[in-house]
Write a protein that holds these residues in place. Structure first.
Motif, short mmCIF file in Angstrom:
data_model
loop_
_atom_site.label_atom_id
_atom_site.label_comp_id
_atom_site.label_asym_id
_atom_site.label_seq_id
_atom_site.Cartn_x
_atom_site.Cartn_y
_atom_site.Cartn_z
N GLU A 2 -7.25 19.80 -7.42
CA GLU A 2 -7.62 21.03 -8.20
C GLU A 2 -6.28 21.68 -9.23
O GLU A 2 -6.65 21.88 -10.13
CB GLU A 2 -8.38 21.86 -7.38
CG GLU A 2 -9.74 21.20 -6.69
CD GLU A 2 -10.51 20.99 -7.87
OE1 GLU A 2 -10.75 21.74 -9.03
OE2 GLU A 2 -11.36 19.93 -7.80
N ASP A 11 -7.03 17.81 -1.28
CA ASP A 11 -8.20 18.47 -2.02
C ASP A 11 -7.43 19.90 -2.70
O ASP A 11 -7.99 19.93 -3.96
CB ASP A 11 -9.15 18.99 -0.96
CG ASP A 11 -9.87 17.82 -0.36
OD1 ASP A 11 -9.82 16.55 -0.86
OD2 ASP A 11 -10.54 18.29 0.69
N HIS A 19 -14.94 15.53 -0.36
CA HIS A 19 -13.43 15.47 -0.48
C HIS A 19 -12.80 14.80 -1.57
O HIS A 19 -13.78 13.88 -1.76
CB HIS A 19 -12.93 15.11 1.21
CG HIS A 19 -13.22 16.03 1.96
ND1 HIS A 19 -12.24 17.24 2.34
CD2 HIS A 19 -13.80 16.11 3.21
CE1 HIS A 19 -12.39 18.01 3.39
NE2 HIS A 19 -13.35 17.19 3.87
N TYR A 20 -11.68 14.65 -1.76
CA TYR A 20 -11.03 13.68 -2.81
C TYR A 20 -10.61 12.47 -1.84
O TYR A 20 -10.19 12.50 -0.80
CB TYR A 20 -9.89 14.25 -3.35
CG TYR A 20 -10.18 15.09 -4.67
CD1 TYR A 20 -10.37 14.34 -5.80
CD2 TYR A 20 -10.21 16.44 -4.46
CE1 TYR A 20 -10.61 15.21 -6.81
CE2 TYR A 20 -10.45 17.31 -5.45
CZ TYR A 20 -10.63 16.58 -6.85
OH TYR A 20 -11.02 17.37 -8.01
N GLN A 78 -5.86 15.63 4.06
CA GLN A 78 -6.85 15.72 3.24
C GLN A 78 -7.20 17.14 2.77
O GLN A 78 -7.28 17.32 1.48
CB GLN A 78 -8.23 15.39 4.06
CG GLN A 78 -9.58 15.32 3.44
CD GLN A 78 -9.63 14.26 2.36
OE1 GLN A 78 -9.42 12.88 2.74
NE2 GLN A 78 -9.83 14.58 1.12
N GLN A 79 -6.93 18.03 3.34
CA GLN A 79 -6.98 19.46 3.03
C GLN A 79 -5.83 19.77 1.75
O GLN A 79 -6.22 20.21 0.76
CB GLN A 79 -6.35 20.42 4.10
CG GLN A 79 -7.07 21.74 4.17
CD GLN A 79 -6.77 22.34 5.31
OE1 GLN A 79 -6.36 22.00 6.38
NE2 GLN A 79 -6.45 23.76 5.33
N TRP A 89 -12.97 12.28 -6.76
CA TRP A 89 -14.10 13.35 -5.90
C TRP A 89 -14.98 12.56 -5.16
O TRP A 89 -15.58 11.76 -6.08
CB TRP A 89 -14.48 14.59 -6.83
CG TRP A 89 -15.54 15.21 -6.01
CD1 TRP A 89 -16.61 15.51 -6.14
CD2 TRP A 89 -15.13 16.24 -4.81
NE1 TRP A 89 -17.14 16.28 -5.12
CE2 TRP A 89 -16.25 16.96 -4.48
CE3 TRP A 89 -13.79 16.59 -4.26
CZ2 TRP A 89 -16.22 18.10 -3.47
CZ3 TRP A 89 -13.77 17.57 -3.43
CH2 TRP A 89 -15.20 18.08 -3.03
#
Lengths: 313, 120
Positions: free
Chosen positions: A234, A230, A256-257, A226-227, A250
């Motif tokens: 971007e 995200d 989070h995305y 997830q990190q 988003w």
């Protein structure tokens, strides 16, 4: 000292964030898990040189060639730091290499995908190294001392890998229509395999629980994934490209995305050896090892000769 | 118990397998392990940075240069074959290092002095 006491001391160290060092008592399973993980990590660095090596002689400029050479040399160094860390747990280098060559040991599946165009080199730096860095930054805090120290060194060097990759893609993204298409195509092909690098979902990861308890891992596969999503969601805006996921969006509530589902069949197929380049990668490693045998023998003979001369003098 | 033990690699090979005179049971082409120490800049100590395999000392230094100083990390390299490193036993850490824990008078901050001379 009786075993329960040793175990208590070990657990206490883990609780207190005291690193475990090679000579310290540790449970067998802790030793085995670390050997498996560190040696797989080392193999990944070494096999990871192959897809990129494919482009050293075809890099578009001398500058890009020098950068790529430096990067591939780094990967070799990273493999070495990690092999050394694994050796402190009592497995010999030769045994690890034999396990890789026999197919017993695994390496990161991502390196079983081919590098079809120059843009793939950029995508590997940005996405593949980017994903690896997420994992490696976490591992600088892993509980086994030699592994953590190797990771600190690796992370310092690895950030150039990701930046050069993004920069190479940035140049393409501002280039001709063909260059833009090439950039987008590479992102399309590398995106999903990069997400798979974080491993199975937490609900299906067999080793995760115990590794978290022992602080070998500090974050779960899904957390790291997830990190990564995200971050990349971007960064891709700067490239003016898009990620090949219609569901990427988003989520204000989660902060989070959200992203689409991963093709886990493909993941397991590649892990089991049926990826596009599994066979080719192992063959290349075995060939390099076999063809280098005379160098290893010659160096040993030379060292022996020099030793005997020194002894005689 | 002997507080000093011999280690084979900066890892944890059990004592019965350690020692300089021991011939590896593996292939004779297995290069020995070396520990690498780097002086980062003139005037500082050499510091342990890691280990590598090499056939002899010269090759160990050359490899250390390639592996550990790619980004100007050092100006001088020491290598020593890992089997020649002796280390204290972690099981004896308590008896070796705890005695200094209650000797605060060995530190300058133990002494309260008047302000006039407190920069001493």
């Amino acid at each position: 000292m009786p075993l329960p006491d040793l175990e208590k001391i070990f657990e206490h160290k883990i609780d207190q964030e005291v690193k475990i060092e090679p000579r310290d008592w540790m449970p067998d399973a802790y030793r085995k898990t670390n050997i498996r993980q560190i040696s797989q990590h080392a193999h990944s660095e070494i096999v990871g040189m192959l897809p990129e090596g494919n482009w050293i002689s075809r890099a578009p400029s001398l500058k890009r060639k020098a950068i790529l050479l430096a990067k591939v040399q780094d990967e070799g160094g990273h493999g070495l730091y990690l092999y050394s860390a694994a050796e402190t747990l009592g497995m010999s280098r030769e045994e690890m290499i034999n396990d890789l060559h026999s197919g017993k040991a695994k390496y990161s599946s991502i390196f079983n995908y081919p590098t079809l165009t120059w843009a793939d080199i950029g995508a590997i730096g940005w996405l593949v190294d980017g994903a690896a860095i997420m994992n490696q930054v976490m591992l600088t805090r892993t509980s086994y001392g030699p592994y953590a120290r190797a990771m600190v060194r690796i992370c310092k060097e690895e950030s150039f890998h990701q930046r050069q990759g993004f920069e190479a893609l940035l140049v393409l993204s501002r280039g001709s229509a063909e260059q833009k298409a090439m950039c987008q195509d590479a992102i399309n092909r590398w995106w999903w395999p990069s997400l798979m690098m974080f491993g199975p979902r937490d609900s299906e990861s067999s080793n995760s629980d115990q590794s978290m308890k022992w602080k070998i891992k500090r974050k779960s596969n899904d957390e790291l994934r997830q990190q990564f999503v995200d971050m990349i969601a971007e960064q891709i805006k700067v490239l003016g490209m898009r990620l090949p996921d219609e569901e990427l969006q988003w989520n204000e509530a989660r902060q989070h995305y959200d992203f689409g589902s991963i093709n886990w069949d493909e993941f397991w197929q590649v892990v089991k050896g049926n990826g596009p380049c599994n066979k080719q990668r192992l063959e290349a490693r075995r060939k390099a090892w076999d063809e280098g045998a005379w160098v290893r023998e010659a160096a040993t003979a030379h060292a022996a000769k020099r030793n005997s001369r020194t002894a005689a003098a | 118990m002997n507080p000093f033990i011999r280690i084979f690699r900066y890892g944890d090979i059990p004592e019965d397998k350690s020692g300089a005179g021991i011939v590896s049971s593996q292939s004779k082409n297995d290069w020995p392990l070396w520990e690498v120490f780097i002086r980062s800049t003139q005037g500082l100590d050499h510091k342990h940075v890691g280990s590598l395999h090499a056939a002899d000392a010269q090759m160990a230094i050359e490899n250390a240069r390639d592996v550990y100083t790619r980004r100007m990390e050092g100006v001088s390299i020491w290598v020593v074959e890992s089997k020649y490193i002796h280390a204290s036993n972690p099981d004896e850490a308590g008896s070796l290092y705890d005695p200094s824990a209650d000797k605060v008078y060995r530190h300058p901050t133990f002494y309260q002095l008047p302000d006039a001379v407190n920069h001493m």
